[in-house]
Design a protein around this motif. Sequence first.
Motif, PDB file in Angstrom:
ATOM      1  N   PHE A  28      -9.289   6.101  -2.075  1.00 42.90           N
ATOM      2  CA  PHE A  28      -8.748   4.999  -1.290  1.00 42.90           C
ATOM      3  C   PHE A  28      -9.375   5.016   0.098  1.00 42.90           C
ATOM      4  N   LYS A  29      -9.312   3.882   0.785  1.00 42.00           N
ATOM      5  CA  LYS A  29      -9.920   3.799   2.111  1.00 42.00           C
ATOM      6  C   LYS A  29      -9.085   4.567   3.138  1.00 42.00           C
ATOM      7  N   GLU A  30      -9.774   5.047   4.160  1.00 40.00           N
ATOM      8  CA  GLU A  30      -9.129   5.750   5.265  1.00 40.00           C
ATOM      9  C   GLU A  30      -9.410   4.978   6.548  1.00 40.00           C
ATOM     10  N   GLU A  34     -13.546   0.415   4.904  1.00 35.46           N
ATOM     11  CA  GLU A  34     -13.074  -0.879   4.411  1.00 35.46           C
ATOM     12  C   GLU A  34     -13.653  -1.111   3.022  1.00 35.46           C
ATOM     13  N   TYR A  35     -12.918  -1.864   2.197  1.00 38.08           N
ATOM     14  CA  TYR A  35     -13.443  -2.284   0.904  1.00 38.08           C
ATOM     15  C   TYR A  35     -14.300  -3.524   1.116  1.00 38.08           C
ATOM     16  N   LEU A 103      -7.873  -0.576  -8.370  1.00 41.23           N
ATOM     17  CA  LEU A 103      -7.632  -0.896  -6.958  1.00 41.23           C
ATOM     18  C   LEU A 103      -6.906  -2.224  -6.819  1.00 41.23           C
ATOM     19  N   LYS A 104      -7.308  -3.198  -7.638  1.00 50.80           N
ATOM     20  CA  LYS A 104      -6.661  -4.509  -7.592  1.00 50.80           C
ATOM     21  C   LYS A 104      -5.218  -4.407  -8.082  1.00 50.80           C
ATOM     22  N   TYR A 106      -3.285  -1.764  -7.833  1.00 48.88           N
ATOM     23  CA  TYR A 106      -2.505  -1.063  -6.813  1.00 48.88           C
ATOM     24  C   TYR A 106      -2.273  -1.906  -5.570  1.00 48.88           C
ATOM     25  N   GLU A 108      -4.637  -2.791  -3.387  1.00 49.00           N
ATOM     26  CA  GLU A 108      -5.591  -2.484  -2.316  1.00 49.00           C
ATOM     27  C   GLU A 108      -6.546  -3.653  -2.087  1.00 49.00           C
TER      28      GLU A 108
END
Length: 145
Positions: A28-30, A34-35, A103-104, A106, A108
Amino acid sequence: MPKNKGKGGKNRKRGKNEADDEKRELVFKEDGQEYAQVLRMLGNGRCEAMCIDGTKRLCHIRGKMHKKVWIAAGDIILVGLRDYQDDKADVILKFMPDEARLLKAYGELPEGTKLNELIGGGLDDEEDGDVNDYIDFEDEDIDKI
């Protein structure tokens, strides 16, 4: 003739791509990341990507991924933002298609994000609705041809 002193040819240097079968942990991003979705590849280890925050950035593919992880238009990537340049970023990770779907799921990625599709043309014909790409001819028109 000279002796072969190396350990093999270019196929040995390329290595085997056995890492695709392994399941890896979802990243996951921190902060400072960024995605993004790749809009187009520019060459020279660079690509243009639309970040989830709405900014279009010029992204540089890091050396560890260069010529090892192939990135194409429409892929979901994780980019590291730069403090000193907001219009540029560095590609940290490419998400596999199943990871992008997770990711989608969840939450995010936004719901409007199209996965596994090219941004420009789009591969999904159903999104056009009733618009068809073909022409209907009457029987009379066919006889004239």
